[in-house]
Motif scaffolding. Structure first.
Motif, PDB file in Angstrom:
ATOM      1  N   VAL A 132       0.833  -1.191   0.000  1.00  0.00           N
ATOM      2  CA  VAL A 132       0.000   0.000   0.000  1.00  0.00           C
ATOM      3  C   VAL A 132       0.875   1.252   0.000  1.00  0.00           C
ATOM      4  O   VAL A 132       1.969   1.251   0.546  1.00  0.00           O
ATOM      5  N   THR A 133       0.373   2.302  -0.620  1.00  0.00           N
ATOM      6  CA  THR A 133       1.148   3.545  -0.713  1.00  0.00           C
ATOM      7  C   THR A 133       0.936   4.463   0.480  1.00  0.00           C
ATOM      8  O   THR A 133       1.796   5.286   0.785  1.00  0.00           O
ATOM      9  N   ASP A 134      -0.187   4.336   1.155  1.00  0.00           N
ATOM     10  CA  ASP A 134      -0.495   5.172   2.313  1.00  0.00           C
ATOM     11  C   ASP A 134      -1.110   4.269   3.369  1.00  0.00           C
ATOM     12  O   ASP A 134      -2.306   3.943   3.313  1.00  0.00           O
ATOM     13  N   LEU A 135      -0.298   3.837   4.328  1.00  0.00           N
ATOM     14  CA  LEU A 135      -0.725   2.837   5.312  1.00  0.00           C
ATOM     15  C   LEU A 135      -1.921   3.306   6.134  1.00  0.00           C
ATOM     16  O   LEU A 135      -2.873   2.543   6.336  1.00  0.00           O
ATOM     17  N   ALA A 136      -1.907   4.541   6.577  1.00  0.00           N
ATOM     18  CA  ALA A 136      -3.022   5.048   7.391  1.00  0.00           C
ATOM     19  C   ALA A 136      -4.323   5.057   6.591  1.00  0.00           C
ATOM     20  O   ALA A 136      -5.370   4.622   7.087  1.00  0.00           O
ATOM     21  N   ARG A 137      -4.268   5.530   5.348  1.00  0.00           N
ATOM     22  CA  ARG A 137      -5.468   5.563   4.498  1.00  0.00           C
ATOM     23  C   ARG A 137      -5.992   4.147   4.250  1.00  0.00           C
ATOM     24  O   ARG A 137      -7.193   3.888   4.348  1.00  0.00           O
ATOM     25  N   SER A 138      -5.089   3.235   3.935  1.00  0.00           N
ATOM     26  CA  SER A 138      -5.500   1.854   3.668  1.00  0.00           C
ATOM     27  C   SER A 138      -6.076   1.191   4.907  1.00  0.00           C
ATOM     28  O   SER A 138      -7.052   0.441   4.824  1.00  0.00           O
ATOM     29  N   THR A 139      -5.495   1.463   6.061  1.00  0.00           N
ATOM     30  CA  THR A 139      -6.012   0.908   7.311  1.00  0.00           C
ATOM     31  C   THR A 139      -7.433   1.406   7.551  1.00  0.00           C
ATOM     32  O   THR A 139      -8.334   0.614   7.863  1.00  0.00           O
ATOM     33  N   ARG A 140      -7.647   2.699   7.389  1.00  0.00           N
ATOM     34  CA  ARG A 140      -9.005   3.254   7.558  1.00  0.00           C
ATOM     35  C   ARG A 140      -9.976   2.611   6.572  1.00  0.00           C
ATOM     36  O   ARG A 140     -11.122   2.293   6.918  1.00  0.00           O
ATOM     37  N   PHE A 141      -9.546   2.438   5.323  1.00  0.00           N
ATOM     38  CA  PHE A 141     -10.398   1.837   4.303  1.00  0.00           C
ATOM     39  C   PHE A 141     -10.830   0.425   4.714  1.00  0.00           C
ATOM     40  O   PHE A 141     -12.020   0.095   4.689  1.00  0.00           O
ATOM     41  N   ASP A 181       2.420  -2.016  13.025  1.00  0.00           N
ATOM     42  CA  ASP A 181       3.374  -0.976  13.437  1.00  0.00           C
ATOM     43  C   ASP A 181       3.349   0.114  12.373  1.00  0.00           C
ATOM     44  O   ASP A 181       2.393   0.199  11.607  1.00  0.00           O
ATOM     45  N   ASP A 182       4.394   0.915  12.286  1.00  0.00           N
ATOM     46  CA  ASP A 182       4.384   2.007  11.305  1.00  0.00           C
ATOM     47  C   ASP A 182       4.695   1.539   9.890  1.00  0.00           C
ATOM     48  O   ASP A 182       4.689   2.336   8.961  1.00  0.00           O
ATOM     49  N   THR A 183       4.917   0.228   9.694  1.00  0.00           N
ATOM     50  CA  THR A 183       5.167  -0.315   8.361  1.00  0.00           C
ATOM     51  C   THR A 183       4.110  -1.328   7.924  1.00  0.00           C
ATOM     52  O   THR A 183       4.102  -1.754   6.773  1.00  0.00           O
ATOM     53  N   ALA A 184       3.241  -1.718   8.856  1.00  0.00           N
ATOM     54  CA  ALA A 184       2.263  -2.770   8.547  1.00  0.00           C
ATOM     55  C   ALA A 184       1.029  -2.642   9.430  1.00  0.00           C
ATOM     56  O   ALA A 184       1.131  -2.258  10.591  1.00  0.00           O
ATOM     57  N   THR A 223       3.689  -1.258   3.858  1.00  0.00           N
ATOM     58  CA  THR A 223       4.275  -0.169   3.080  1.00  0.00           C
ATOM     59  C   THR A 223       5.125  -0.790   1.976  1.00  0.00           C
ATOM     60  O   THR A 223       5.534  -1.957   2.069  1.00  0.00           O
ATOM     61  N   HIS A 224       5.396  -0.035   0.944  1.00  0.00           N
ATOM     62  CA  HIS A 224       6.205  -0.571  -0.155  1.00  0.00           C
ATOM     63  C   HIS A 224       7.579  -1.012   0.331  1.00  0.00           C
ATOM     64  O   HIS A 224       8.086  -2.049  -0.112  1.00  0.00           O
ATOM     65  N   ASP A 225       8.200  -0.239   1.237  1.00  0.00           N
ATOM     66  CA  ASP A 225       9.510  -0.643   1.766  1.00  0.00           C
ATOM     67  C   ASP A 225       9.413  -1.983   2.489  1.00  0.00           C
ATOM     68  O   ASP A 225      10.263  -2.856   2.304  1.00  0.00           O
ATOM     69  N   LYS A 226       8.403  -2.150   3.307  1.00  0.00           N
ATOM     70  CA  LYS A 226       8.223  -3.402   4.049  1.00  0.00           C
ATOM     71  C   LYS A 226       7.940  -4.557   3.088  1.00  0.00           C
ATOM     72  O   LYS A 226       8.536  -5.635   3.192  1.00  0.00           O
TER      73      LYS A 226
END
Length: 144
Positions: free
Chosen positions: A11-20, A34-37, A52-55
């Motif tokens: 996902v490109t925006d973890l917070a947005r995807s989590t809310r979705f 966490d801040d990456t997943a 996140t893409h990095d993760k």
């Protein structure tokens, strides 16, 4: 112990995807987030790991596809009724996703709709009449 499935989604925006995903009925499990997943729980056996893409890149050397442009997989989840199918797709559309990127399928005994999340991942929501499955009607209609 029943088999469990963990769907890993970049996902490109973890917070947005989590809310979705919370808006469409999932629950965030903070123990595995966490801040990456974000671990999103749909049932005792179905989990979406939003990464996140990095993760996500730490698990594979392959490039991450842009799901708005390509499709490698469509995910499907069952629903208890036709109304539940409509409700989940409606929630997805209201939460920033796209309702029905694929055609609605209505075979009488089986009903499905789809939604696209903010990153382009497509989910099918499917209801099948248990009586039709039990009687064999569903299989007969599929092969006809």
């Amino acid at each position: 112990m029943p088999k469990m499935i963990f769907v890993n989604l970049p996902v490109t925006d973890l917070a947005r995807s989590t809310r979705f995903y919370e808006a469409v009925g999932g629950t965030k499990n903070p123990q595995f987030s966490d801040d990456t997943a974000s671990c999103i729980v749909f049932s005792d056996t179905i989990f979406a790991m939003l990464l996140t893409h990095d993760k996500f890149s730490s698990f594979t050397a392959r490039p991450i596809a842009n799901a708005h442009e390509t499709c490698q997989v469509m995910l499907a989840v069952s629903a208890d009724s036709r109304d539940d199918v409509d409700a989940m797709v409606g929630k997805a559309g209201s939460a920033g996703g796209k309702a029905d990127p694929n055609a609605v399928q209505d075979h009488g005994f089986m009903y499905s709709r789809s939604f696209e999340d903010p990153d382009g991942h497509i989910w099918e929501v499917v209801w099948m009449d248990p009586a039709a499955v039990e009687s064999g009607e569903a299989g007969a209609q599929q092969s006809a």
